[in-house]
Scaffold this motif. Structure first.
Motif, PDB file in Angstrom:
ATOM      1  N   GLN A  14      33.313  25.820  37.516  1.00 28.24           N
ATOM      2  CA  GLN A  14      33.782  25.161  38.733  1.00 28.24           C
ATOM      3  C   GLN A  14      32.884  23.975  39.103  1.00 28.24           C
ATOM      4  O   GLN A  14      33.365  22.940  39.575  1.00 28.24           O
ATOM      5  CB  GLN A  14      33.818  26.175  39.876  1.00 28.24           C
ATOM      6  CG  GLN A  14      34.913  27.221  39.727  1.00 28.24           C
ATOM      7  CD  GLN A  14      35.000  28.139  40.914  1.00 28.24           C
ATOM      8  OE1 GLN A  14      34.186  28.055  41.848  1.00 28.24           O
ATOM      9  NE2 GLN A  14      35.971  29.050  40.902  1.00 28.24           N
ATOM     10  N   GLN A  15      31.582  24.134  38.893  1.00 31.59           N
ATOM     11  CA  GLN A  15      30.686  23.023  39.170  1.00 31.59           C
ATOM     12  C   GLN A  15      30.983  21.831  38.275  1.00 31.59           C
ATOM     13  O   GLN A  15      30.981  20.683  38.739  1.00 31.59           O
ATOM     14  CB  GLN A  15      29.240  23.473  38.954  1.00 31.59           C
ATOM     15  CG  GLN A  15      28.225  22.374  39.166  1.00 31.59           C
ATOM     16  CD  GLN A  15      26.804  22.864  38.944  1.00 31.59           C
ATOM     17  OE1 GLN A  15      26.529  24.072  39.072  1.00 31.59           O
ATOM     18  NE2 GLN A  15      25.905  21.950  38.622  1.00 31.59           N
ATOM     19  N   LYS A  16      31.293  22.083  37.033  1.00 34.02           N
ATOM     20  CA  LYS A  16      31.613  20.991  36.122  1.00 34.02           C
ATOM     21  C   LYS A  16      32.894  20.273  36.547  1.00 34.02           C
ATOM     22  O   LYS A  16      32.972  19.030  36.524  1.00 34.02           O
ATOM     23  CB  LYS A  16      31.763  21.540  34.709  1.00 34.02           C
ATOM     24  CG  LYS A  16      32.010  20.485  33.650  1.00 34.02           C
ATOM     25  CD  LYS A  16      32.062  21.104  32.272  1.00 34.02           C
ATOM     26  CE  LYS A  16      32.295  20.042  31.197  1.00 34.02           C
ATOM     27  NZ  LYS A  16      32.334  20.644  29.842  1.00 34.02           N
ATOM     28  N   GLU A  17      33.894  21.036  36.971  1.00 32.51           N
ATOM     29  CA  GLU A  17      35.145  20.428  37.411  1.00 32.51           C
ATOM     30  C   GLU A  17      34.949  19.601  38.668  1.00 32.51           C
ATOM     31  O   GLU A  17      35.481  18.480  38.787  1.00 32.51           O
ATOM     32  CB  GLU A  17      36.180  21.528  37.660  1.00 32.51           C
ATOM     33  CG  GLU A  17      36.634  22.251  36.398  1.00 32.51           C
ATOM     34  CD  GLU A  17      37.584  23.389  36.699  1.00 32.51           C
ATOM     35  OE1 GLU A  17      37.842  23.616  37.912  1.00 32.51           O
ATOM     36  OE2 GLU A  17      38.067  24.040  35.749  1.00 32.51           O
ATOM     37  N   GLN A  18      34.156  20.117  39.594  1.00 28.81           N
ATOM     38  CA  GLN A  18      33.940  19.384  40.842  1.00 28.81           C
ATOM     39  C   GLN A  18      33.153  18.094  40.615  1.00 28.81           C
ATOM     40  O   GLN A  18      33.506  17.035  41.145  1.00 28.81           O
ATOM     41  CB  GLN A  18      33.198  20.281  41.835  1.00 28.81           C
ATOM     42  CG  GLN A  18      34.014  21.463  42.305  1.00 28.81           C
ATOM     43  CD  GLN A  18      33.173  22.457  43.091  1.00 28.81           C
ATOM     44  OE1 GLN A  18      32.003  22.200  43.413  1.00 28.81           O
ATOM     45  NE2 GLN A  18      33.754  23.612  43.400  1.00 28.81           N
ATOM     46  N   VAL A  19      32.094  18.182  39.819  1.00 24.22           N
ATOM     47  CA  VAL A  19      31.304  16.981  39.564  1.00 24.22           C
ATOM     48  C   VAL A  19      32.108  15.985  38.747  1.00 24.22           C
ATOM     49  O   VAL A  19      32.020  14.757  38.956  1.00 24.22           O
ATOM     50  CB  VAL A  19      29.991  17.353  38.854  1.00 24.22           C
ATOM     51  CG1 VAL A  19      29.208  16.104  38.481  1.00 24.22           C
ATOM     52  CG2 VAL A  19      29.148  18.255  39.744  1.00 24.22           C
ATOM     53  N   SER A  20      32.946  16.445  37.836  1.00 20.40           N
ATOM     54  CA  SER A  20      33.791  15.534  37.052  1.00 20.40           C
ATOM     55  C   SER A  20      34.770  14.804  37.962  1.00 20.40           C
ATOM     56  O   SER A  20      34.998  13.586  37.815  1.00 20.40           O
ATOM     57  CB  SER A  20      34.539  16.321  35.976  1.00 20.40           C
ATOM     58  OG  SER A  20      33.640  16.919  35.064  1.00 20.40           O
ATOM     59  N   ALA A  21      35.345  15.548  38.920  1.00 19.67           N
ATOM     60  CA  ALA A  21      36.250  14.900  39.874  1.00 19.67           C
ATOM     61  C   ALA A  21      35.509  13.857  40.700  1.00 19.67           C
ATOM     62  O   ALA A  21      36.049  12.763  40.994  1.00 19.67           O
ATOM     63  CB  ALA A  21      36.885  15.945  40.774  1.00 19.67           C
ATOM     64  N   ALA A  22      34.267  14.157  41.074  1.00 18.95           N
ATOM     65  CA  ALA A  22      33.481  13.196  41.847  1.00 18.95           C
ATOM     66  C   ALA A  22      33.181  11.945  41.022  1.00 18.95           C
ATOM     67  O   ALA A  22      33.260  10.813  41.520  1.00 18.95           O
ATOM     68  CB  ALA A  22      32.180  13.853  42.326  1.00 18.95           C
ATOM     69  N   ILE A  23      32.850  12.126  39.750  1.00 15.81           N
ATOM     70  CA  ILE A  23      32.562  10.963  38.887  1.00 15.81           C
ATOM     71  C   ILE A  23      33.814  10.113  38.700  1.00 15.81           C
ATOM     72  O   ILE A  23      33.764   8.867  38.760  1.00 15.81           O
ATOM     73  CB  ILE A  23      32.001  11.440  37.537  1.00 15.81           C
ATOM     74  CG1 ILE A  23      30.626  12.078  37.733  1.00 15.81           C
ATOM     75  CG2 ILE A  23      31.902  10.277  36.553  1.00 15.81           C
ATOM     76  CD1 ILE A  23      30.064  12.716  36.474  1.00 15.81           C
ATOM     77  N   GLU A  24      34.946  10.749  38.487  1.00 16.84           N
ATOM     78  CA  GLU A  24      36.190   9.995  38.309  1.00 16.84           C
ATOM     79  C   GLU A  24      36.546   9.209  39.571  1.00 16.84           C
ATOM     80  O   GLU A  24      36.983   8.049  39.501  1.00 16.84           O
ATOM     81  CB  GLU A  24      37.307  10.957  37.934  1.00 16.84           C
ATOM     82  CG  GLU A  24      37.164  11.560  36.542  1.00 16.84           C
ATOM     83  CD  GLU A  24      38.228  12.600  36.248  1.00 16.84           C
ATOM     84  OE1 GLU A  24      39.087  12.829  37.143  1.00 16.84           O
ATOM     85  OE2 GLU A  24      38.198  13.197  35.150  1.00 16.84           O
ATOM     86  N   SER A  25      36.347   9.844  40.729  1.00 17.01           N
ATOM     87  CA  SER A  25      36.606   9.135  41.987  1.00 17.01           C
ATOM     88  C   SER A  25      35.651   7.958  42.151  1.00 17.01           C
ATOM     89  O   SER A  25      36.055   6.874  42.622  1.00 17.01           O
ATOM     90  CB  SER A  25      36.445  10.094  43.175  1.00 17.01           C
ATOM     91  OG  SER A  25      37.393  11.146  43.091  1.00 17.01           O
ATOM     92  N   LEU A  26      34.396   8.166  41.744  1.00 11.36           N
ATOM     93  CA  LEU A  26      33.428   7.082  41.836  1.00 11.36           C
ATOM     94  C   LEU A  26      33.830   5.902  40.946  1.00 11.36           C
ATOM     95  O   LEU A  26      33.774   4.739  41.355  1.00 11.36           O
ATOM     96  CB  LEU A  26      32.046   7.606  41.429  1.00 11.36           C
ATOM     97  CG  LEU A  26      30.887   6.605  41.494  1.00 11.36           C
ATOM     98  CD1 LEU A  26      30.637   6.173  42.924  1.00 11.36           C
ATOM     99  CD2 LEU A  26      29.631   7.199  40.880  1.00 11.36           C
ATOM    100  N   LEU A  27      34.287   6.196  39.732  1.00  8.05           N
ATOM    101  CA  LEU A  27      34.706   5.130  38.817  1.00  8.05           C
ATOM    102  C   LEU A  27      35.971   4.427  39.310  1.00  8.05           C
ATOM    103  O   LEU A  27      36.103   3.191  39.188  1.00  8.05           O
ATOM    104  CB  LEU A  27      34.923   5.712  37.421  1.00  8.05           C
ATOM    105  CG  LEU A  27      33.676   6.259  36.721  1.00  8.05           C
ATOM    106  CD1 LEU A  27      34.055   6.901  35.387  1.00  8.05           C
ATOM    107  CD2 LEU A  27      32.648   5.162  36.510  1.00  8.05           C
ATOM    108  N   GLU A  28      36.885   5.197  39.880  1.00  4.27           N
ATOM    109  CA  GLU A  28      38.112   4.573  40.409  1.00  4.27           C
ATOM    110  C   GLU A  28      37.809   3.665  41.591  1.00  4.27           C
ATOM    111  O   GLU A  28      38.355   2.555  41.698  1.00  4.27           O
ATOM    112  CB  GLU A  28      39.102   5.664  40.824  1.00  4.27           C
ATOM    113  CG  GLU A  28      39.717   6.409  39.641  1.00  4.27           C
ATOM    114  CD  GLU A  28      40.659   7.515  40.084  1.00  4.27           C
ATOM    115  OE1 GLU A  28      40.821   7.674  41.325  1.00  4.27           O
ATOM    116  OE2 GLU A  28      41.203   8.210  39.221  1.00  4.27           O
ATOM    117  N   MET A  29      36.913   4.122  42.467  1.00  4.02           N
ATOM    118  CA  MET A  29      36.553   3.281  43.610  1.00  4.02           C
ATOM    119  C   MET A  29      35.773   2.052  43.155  1.00  4.02           C
ATOM    120  O   MET A  29      35.901   0.970  43.743  1.00  4.02           O
ATOM    121  CB  MET A  29      35.746   4.101  44.616  1.00  4.02           C
ATOM    122  CG  MET A  29      36.595   5.082  45.406  1.00  4.02           C
ATOM    123  SD  MET A  29      35.681   5.946  46.708  1.00  4.02           S
ATOM    124  CE  MET A  29      34.667   7.060  45.729  1.00  4.02           C
TER     125      MET A  29
END
Length: 560
Positions: free
Chosen positions: A67-82
């Protein structure tokens, strides 16, 4: 606890974190790129990437680590999109240098996170290509698009939207570089994919039609360009009127296929606003402001401003559309009533006089243009009339010049060509006249011989006519020749003529002639029946020869 604190420290705020048992939940929308400096972007990305693979201990460690990997991956993807959205915003603002710098950093981070050759890199390639095009670096832009095309070809499962964006970016690049034929093919391909994705009558497909219209306008094919612009107006007018029938914008009341401003997105809304304003400007320049096409463009732009809740601009556009349609169709037209209904629905005031909505300068220019066109038509008609009048005068002058010497000579002799029939020799003018005269006159052969000769002398312009006139009055005056002196005065000629008439014997009064006919003209008339025989027609060459012989003073004996 350490992981939660570490994550909160890296993001800069703990408002986006929530704890569910031993698992830390992160809300990507709570991240704010404004707190991230472009210089520190790579550092933060590396820290988040390390946190994604950090080990977890305790009960359910495997589940917590996943779950930690999924959450941090979502955060990284959001960071790259922004970060990518920030790059596009910099390009829209015109800051190309920073847009290129941010785009290159974002591309590097995406390659580190998604691996090279991934489809997620295509958006960065598009951004860098558009930025290079904005900086007039067409070769670099084409290289980035080549990378994007190669990546798409390696993934057959690629979305149709990416293919449409690829061909659209290619078309706009070639259009900016002046390669209009290739640009037209690429944009046609992009419009095909947009039609396949959204439908031919979708507002998203209208962007492809607008690009095609711009290329046709650049090729000076204004008819095709205006056709595509009219298509864009029809699509948006249908979409907006269907949306206003289900006010307020409620998902339950909206028919399928209609998009709300929120669903369309801010970037598409800005592009649509620029597109509709561009159509208004282009058609105003093409047709002037007082024209049905310009009026409908103003109407669609006004409805669009109402759709995005810009009421002030919407009221101005609808007022201009109302005044244009009044001037074009009249105040009682159905379109005028429809615009008034829209303004009433949106609670806009409807003034009785809407002249102030139009640009006075543009209205005056349109009126002046119409007056100039009318004046040009009147001047053309006047020039045509003057030309025809001058041509008629020149024709009359040329005819009077060609007939001038015989007329002057006749005036000097005291007679005219119209007096010749009184002397017993009638001038036949037509075939029927010559036949009737042959029946009444006993000398048809002579008349037939004289008729062609007289017609030829009239066509030659006066030389032989002068000789014939002199022969009828007396043979002492030869035909006038250019360069010779003028003939004797009229009084002397008349006196000589009277002396000759007294000396000449009277002519045969068979035809009831009042004046004697000179004997020099009788021998050809008497010899005609004997040589031709039984009133047979004399050939034209023989008649001309016999007619020319009496005209020479030396061939005939002087009268007694």
């Amino acid at each position: 606890t350490v992981s939660v604190l570490y994550w909160s420290h890296m993001i800069g705020t703990s408002s986006g974190l929530s704890v569910d048992g031993d698992v830390t939940l992160v809300e990507p929308n709570s991240l704010n790129l404004g707190n991230v400096d472009w210089q520190a972007l790579e550092i933060k990305f590396n820290e988040l990437n390390a946190l994604r693979n950090a080990p977890r201990s305790g009960l359910n460690a495997c589940r917590a680590r996943q779950q930690q990997k999924e959450q941090v991956s979502a955060a990284i993807e959001s960071l790259l999109e922004m970060a990518q959205a920030a790059c596009r915003r910099l390009l829209v603002e015109g800051n190309a240098k920073e847009a290129v710098e941010g785009g290159l950093k974002t591309l590097k981070l995406k390659e580190a996170y998604y691996s090279p050759g991934s489809l997620q890199l295509v958006s960065s390639y598009f951004h860098l290509a558009r930025t290079s095009q904005y900086m007039d670096k067409f070769k670099a832009a084409e290289e980035f698009l080549s990378l994007a095309q190669w990546t798409i070809l390696r993934h057959p499962e690629c979305d149709v939207a990416l293919k449409a964006e690829l061909h659209q970016t290619y078309g706009l690049l070639y259009a900016s570089d002046g390669r209009l034929d290739i640009a037209l093919k690429q944009l046609a391909q992009a419009t095909y994919y947009l039609t396949e994705l959204n439908g031919a009558e979708s507002v998203l497909t209208s962007f492809g039609y607008f690009d095609l219209g711009n290329v046709f306008a650049a090729k000076a094919n204004m008819d095709c360009a205006m056709s595509f612009y009219d298509k864009v107006k029809d699509i948006w007018y249908r979409h907006l009127t269907e949306c206003f029938q289900c006010q307020p914008f409620d998902t339950r009341a909206r028919p399928a296929g209609l998009l709300s401003p929120e669903q369309l997105g801010d970037e598409n809304l800005q592009d649509a606003l620029k597109m509709l304003k561009g159509i208004v400007g282009l058609q105003t320049e093409r047709f002037t402001q007082i024209h049905p096409c310009t009026g409908k463009a103003e109407l669609v732009l006004g409805l669009f401003n109402v759709w995005i809740t810009d009421n002030n601009e919407a009221q101005e556009c609808l007022g201009r559309a109302l005044e244009i349609h009044k001037r074009v169709y009249g105040p009682s037209h159905t379109t005028v009533d429809a615009i008034k209904c829209y303004m009433t629905q949106f609670k806009f005031p409807i003034p009785e006089n809407t002249d102030h909505f139009l640009n006075p300068k543009a209205a005056n220019e349109a009126t002046q243009a119409e007056k100039e066109k009318a004046a040009t038509r009147i001047q053309a008609l006047q020039r045509g009339r003057r030309g025809r009048k001058d041509a008629g005068k020149k024709r009359e002058e040329s005819q009077s010049t060609s007939k001038g010497p015989p007329a002057a000579k006749d005036a000097e002799m005291g007679t005219t060509r119209e007096e010749v029939p009184e002397e017993g020799v009638k001038e036949p003018t037509t075939e029927e006249g010559r036949e009737n005269e042959a029946d009444d006159n006993e000398e048809p052969a002579a008349d037939e011989q004289k008729a062609p000769a007289e017609e030829d002398t009239q066509e030659e312009g006066g030389a032989q006519d002068a000789e014939k006139t002199e022969n009828e009055g007396g043979e002492e005056h030869p035909a006038p020749v250019e360069g010779e002196e003028e003939p004797a005065p009229v009084e002397e000629e008349e006196a000589e003529k009277e002396d000759k008439e007294e000396e000449q014997p009277p002519a045969e009064d068979e035809g009831g002639d009042k004046e004697p006919v000179p004997e020099e003209e009788q021998p050809p008339a008497e010899e005609g029946p004997e040589e031709g025989g039984d009133n047979e027609p004399v050939p034209e060459e023989k008649a001309l020869q016999e007619e020319a012989e009496p005209a020479e003073p030396g061939n005939e004996a002087e009268p007694a």
